[in-house]
Design a protein around this motif. Sequence first.
Motif, PDB file in Angstrom:
ATOM      1  N   GLY A 656      20.888 -12.493  77.932  1.00  0.00           N
ATOM      2  CA  GLY A 656      19.601 -13.129  78.200  1.00  0.00           C
ATOM      3  C   GLY A 656      18.991 -13.888  77.401  1.00  0.00           C
ATOM      4  N   ALA A 657      18.782 -13.538  76.166  1.00  0.00           N
ATOM      5  CA  ALA A 657      18.399 -14.480  75.033  1.00  0.00           C
ATOM      6  C   ALA A 657      19.625 -14.591  74.098  1.00  0.00           C
ATOM      7  N   ILE A 759      38.060  -8.414  68.879  1.00  0.00           N
ATOM      8  CA  ILE A 759      37.235  -8.436  70.030  1.00  0.00           C
ATOM      9  C   ILE A 759      35.701  -9.208  69.792  1.00  0.00           C
ATOM     10  N   ALA A 760      35.167  -9.328  70.808  1.00  0.00           N
ATOM     11  CA  ALA A 760      33.850  -9.848  70.579  1.00  0.00           C
ATOM     12  C   ALA A 760      32.655  -8.776  70.541  1.00  0.00           C
ATOM     13  N   ASN A 761      31.754  -8.887  69.481  1.00  0.00           N
ATOM     14  CA  ASN A 761      30.430  -8.110  69.405  1.00  0.00           C
ATOM     15  C   ASN A 761      29.950  -8.205  70.678  1.00  0.00           C
ATOM     16  N   THR A 762      29.020  -7.312  71.018  1.00  0.00           N
ATOM     17  CA  THR A 762      28.098  -7.664  72.072  1.00  0.00           C
ATOM     18  C   THR A 762      26.698  -6.765  71.570  1.00  0.00           C
ATOM     19  N   VAL A 763      25.603  -7.319  72.435  1.00  0.00           N
ATOM     20  CA  VAL A 763      24.317  -6.810  72.073  1.00  0.00           C
ATOM     21  C   VAL A 763      23.491  -6.337  73.091  1.00  0.00           C
TER      22      VAL A 763
END
Length: 799
Positions: A656-657, A759-763
Amino acid sequence: MLRIRAISRASLPVLCGLVYSIGSDALAQGASESLPAVTVEAPQPSRPKPITRPSRLRSASAGRAARPVAQNATASAPAQNLAASAGAARAGLNQSPAGQTATTIDRSQFDNRPAFSVSDVLRDSPGISIKQGNGPRDFGISIRGSNARNGFAIRNLVIFDDGFPVTQPDGLSRSDLIDPHAYGAIDVIRGPSSALYGNYATGGALNFRTRPGGTIDGVEYGVDGGSYGYLNNYLAAGKKVGNFEGSLFASDVRGDGYIGNSWFNTQTVNFLGTLKATPDDRFTVKIINNDLSTRLPIRQSLNQYDLNPFQQGCATGTTAAPGCGTVRLFNNGFNATAGTDTETALQAGLGRDDRRTIVGGRWEHDFDNTMTWRNQFVFDDRNISQPTGQTSSIGDFPSYNYMSDLTKRGEIFGMESTAFFGAFYNTLTASSDTRNVMPGGNATLGRLSSNLFSETTNYGVRAREELRLTTSLTAVAGIGWETTLLKGTNTAYAYAGPTGVTTTTLTTADRQFQNAAPELALLYNLNNEWLFRGRVATGYGTPQVSNLFVLPTGLSGNNTQLQTQKNLGYDLGFDWTPNNTLKLSATGFYEFFRNEIVSQATPIAGISYTFNAPRSEHRGIELAADWKFHPGWRFMAAYTYLDEVYTEYVENITNGAVFSFNRAGNKIPGISPNELTARIGYDEFAGPLAGLGGFVELQWKDSFYMDNANLLKAPGYELVNLNVHYKTDLVSDTFRSLNLFLEVRNVFDRTYIASANNIANTVTAAGLQNPASVLANTTGSIYAGSPRTFVAGMKVAFK
């Protein structure tokens, strides 16, 4: 035997001697030091013509005759055999370049054991790390952590086969075509090496040397077979007749695989032929061809791996057992209007059908005993069809590589000198498609997802000077300059509505990079036991064109801002050889990276996203030991410690942001801090049991982080392997020798991770990073390693 080569370099002003060395008529009667002696079974340089030496020139080998060296050990002296020709010196630049920390793995270390892939042999060198790629023999090879983050193939190092490059102009190498049975020795050259090897040599280089025909001197047939349907039939033939020497290797390898949907079938041919047409001219031809057909499982999340590491019970998506990897496919092959289907790798028919063909030629001309001119041309074609997930990559990648150089041996101000100057040009132009995979089995193809037209061109020059300052001190200085051109047009296709109205998005790139790489080194031979070495060198590696058009989501887009990665590295080490039964080597290194190119998995299976980390540091220690502590007994070990961190990197994550996270001080993911291979064995050399032997081997890989935030770790492992072997000469008019072995791999049946992509971090929507418990469900990362396996083999040599 494991051989450590580390020869050193000195000061940049020495380069001024290059022009003097090549142009001075006075040098025609002199010669200088050669590079260290090669491994016993490795291809030998052609016999040099006799030369007349001034009495003041002193043979380095004579100067070191009193120093005991273990059998097959590297002669790491600063001065070398002065009778060697300039052609031999040139050949050594691909094997043991002066000033470089290097290891030669001799055939004797793997001739009596299963040798299915590079994974089985390269672990005998410190500084090396191996991870499973996309296919049975597709292994990622990392030197000092250089390639540990890539999900498939090999990057950040340059690979040669008998001195012919098998790294394409875009920096991609694959190990599918490497069957270790073909080789007599493998040179592992570590540290930034772009001064000598150019683009992509940020980690170093590998040189695989096939067995010379005269060493084979007949025909050898072998067969290895074992668990999970593994079968390798191979043949080696070679002869030296008059002025011609040739060797041919061929193998047929197949197996069912130990993970669901991983059967494979691959054939390899490797030929090397050299003709000494005149006393001054040698012509060499190299041909390699590899055909690969393999099915491919889907990479798992950590939680899936814990549930079902070998992906059993994965026939279909609707009946799949827990832990099975799946992909989401468009029913109509172009969008979700007609619905989607979740399928397993077996159901979808994921895999690879690839061909690699390399044809090379080399002409070497000796102007006299002190100067050699070498010209080399290589055609390298990589043809791929790779439905590895939701999409399939299809393309043909032909490349051309030409290099020309002069090597001059003589004197500068009374000091023995070897000077080198060369120029090169290589290019690759290709048009490749990415197509959607759709339901129907056998990797049924849907519509075009994207097309990439790419051009990669590299050209430049390199120069080098090796100078023996005193009887104990050798200095080396080198520099390389290179221009790289990357051009690409990526066309992304989107389809709207039930009929698939087509819209296209074009992204273009036209990048030019110019890079220079100096290096300096010193090698000091204190006495017959101690050798000290120091080196400072640089490396660089440009992005690949395909990297410029992949977004963090895995979709096509604009990533054209990628920059060249550069590293500056310092090496300091020693070799201690107190007698002919013991050799210890240690090297400490510290490398500073700018704009390090890092890749990580995306939500689309088989697709990686590439980015630059502005600053990072790689430091570590490499240790090697070879100790024959009692008649018949031998202990060998190779240990690597790595501490690699981001020192400047702010990662932006969107939900989103856009939320920013400072990764400075974090460990670089994919890097195991500790790796060890140790082996203790016994061979009977006399009596009725002569030729009988065995060994116990330990492999240890420490746990490592899988993400930039250092929240999730892949567990480490320890494996134990057991081997018993027997080799005997045969008294026969037809047969020469018989070699038998039996090996048990992973004796204690340890379940372990053979490959874990970053792997990619997520929030969350609030901008909080998701914890390890969430990241453990991120797919596209893990392949399990092999459970306990039994492999037996035999080889018969014919006269």
